[in-house]
Design an enzyme around this catalytic site. Structure first.
Site, short mmCIF file in Angstrom:
data_model
loop_
_atom_site.label_atom_id
_atom_site.label_comp_id
_atom_site.label_asym_id
_atom_site.label_seq_id
_atom_site.Cartn_x
_atom_site.Cartn_y
_atom_site.Cartn_z
N LEU A 105 21.63 5.87 -4.41
CA LEU A 105 22.28 4.59 -4.69
C LEU A 105 21.40 3.42 -4.24
O LEU A 105 20.57 3.55 -3.35
CB LEU A 105 23.63 4.50 -3.98
CG LEU A 105 24.71 5.47 -4.44
CD1 LEU A 105 25.90 5.42 -3.47
CD2 LEU A 105 25.16 5.14 -5.86
N LEU A 157 20.63 3.43 2.35
CA LEU A 157 20.06 4.73 2.70
C LEU A 157 19.03 5.12 1.65
O LEU A 157 19.18 4.78 0.47
CB LEU A 157 21.16 5.80 2.78
CG LEU A 157 22.28 5.56 3.79
CD1 LEU A 157 23.37 6.61 3.63
CD2 LEU A 157 21.74 5.59 5.23
N GLU A 173 4.66 -6.56 -4.77
CA GLU A 173 4.08 -6.77 -6.10
C GLU A 173 5.05 -7.58 -6.96
O GLU A 173 6.18 -7.14 -7.20
CB GLU A 173 3.79 -5.43 -6.78
CG GLU A 173 2.63 -4.66 -6.16
CD GLU A 173 1.31 -5.41 -6.29
OE1 GLU A 173 1.06 -6.02 -7.37
OE2 GLU A 173 0.54 -5.40 -5.33
N THR A 194 0.83 -1.21 0.00
CA THR A 194 0.00 0.00 0.00
C THR A 194 0.86 1.25 0.00
O THR A 194 0.60 2.21 -0.74
CB THR A 194 -0.93 0.01 1.23
OG1 THR A 194 -1.78 -1.13 1.18
CG2 THR A 194 -1.78 1.26 1.27
N ASN A 199 3.89 1.55 -1.10
CA ASN A 199 4.52 1.67 -2.40
C ASN A 199 3.55 2.18 -3.45
O ASN A 199 3.91 2.99 -4.32
CB ASN A 199 5.10 0.32 -2.83
CG ASN A 199 5.79 0.39 -4.18
OD1 ASN A 199 6.71 1.18 -4.35
ND2 ASN A 199 5.34 -0.40 -5.12
#
Length: 299
Positions: A220, A215, A271, A69, A71
């Protein structure tokens, strides 16, 4: 009279009737905050609700649910004009809550809601896959992906994140590696991968720290490959003492390309995406997200 920020809350339907959440929302409203509540029924609802939120001119859109959700809402935000794009708030209501846990969101729903509404917003990265999909936390491939996508919903509801580990033990007979080639900036590897983790965030699968140094604002991706040599010893060592395992390969890049001679499945924050070729690339500072003070995933 003091003007309070306006908040739009998009809730996954599975978490809409939690009494603690209703109480937390009532408290914020009593304090003078305006919250618009919407509940999703099917994929795509979050995108449509976001149009409504932007039309209302809200300051924050809160995603209430699990990693999938969060995402979905983050992806919808990334596609909007930055000039009138609200900040993202995170309200963990799912089974694993890997992203919320790793960024330090409180487990108490009243504290999590307050942070999601009025916490400081930071620009964070999103990750684009094959120009068609995004993830915010992590893409995982290999045996671990098969476990997280196949774990029964009833088991997840009963046991939470540990359900993935239990289901994995039950399916140990299916343990086999994926042959593939992975390239990035100053990185190249080819071989048999038991588990692949490509992280913007640090953990997946109900708490497994696959990319412990990642991070969310450094532009990156962190890569960790668990290789498939001597499968059972490799799996045990990498899950219990990854720093001692000869079967762990790490890399870092702003992009990775993966090629396989057969179809693979990557889990993008819940997903699944199938294919033989994947181009995974960071979009730096794609959205802003309200995060706790001293969030460990900020550089």
């Amino acid at each position: 009279m003091e003007k309070f920020p306006v908040t739009f809350v998009i809730l996954n339907g599975k978490g809409a009737n939690i009494p603690e959440l209703r109480s937390a929302i009532d408290v914020m409203r009593e304090e003078g905050y305006t919250l618009h509540i919407r509940v999703t029924w099917e994929y795509g609802d979050a995108d449509r609700y976001l149009d409504e939120a932007i039309a209302l001119g809200v300051d924050t859109v809160i995603a209430g649910g699990g990693d999938g959700t969060i995402n979905e809402v983050a992806t919808a935000l990334a596609k909007r004009d930055p000039a009138n794009r609200p900040a993202l708030g995170v309200l963990p209501l799912g089974t694993a809550n890997d992203f919320a846990t790793s960024i330090g969101i409180p487990v108490e729903l009243d504290k999590a809601l307050q942070l999601a509404m009025v916490g400081r917003a930071f620009d964070i990265d999103l990750v684009e896959v094959n120009k068609t999909a995004f993830f915010m936390n992590m893409a995982t491939g290999g045996f671990g992906t098969r476990i997280t996508t196949e774990t029964p919903e009833k088991l997840k509801s009963a046991l939470g994140g540990v359900s993935y580990f239990i289901h994995g033990l039950l399916r140990i007979d299916t343990l086999k590696p994926d042959r593939c080639e992975i390239r990035g900036e100053n990185f190249s590897w080819e071989g048999d991968a038991l588990v692949i983790g490509i992280g913007n965030g640090r953990q997946a699968g109900g708490g497994q720290q696959l990319c412990p140094e990642a991070l969310i604002n450094d532009g990156l991706l962190d890569l960790r490959i668990f290789t498939g040599d001597e499968l059972l010893p490799a799996l045990f060592t990498t899950l219990t003492r990854p720093e001692e395992s000869p079967n762990v390969i790490d890399g870092q890049s702003s992009w990775f390309e993966i090629h396989a001679p057969h179809e693979m499945t990557f889990n993008l924050d819940g997903e699944p995406l199938k294919g033989r070729e994947f181009r995974i690339e960071v979009r730096p500072g794609a959205i802003s997200c309200r995060l706790p003070p001293n969030c460990p995933l900020l550089g």
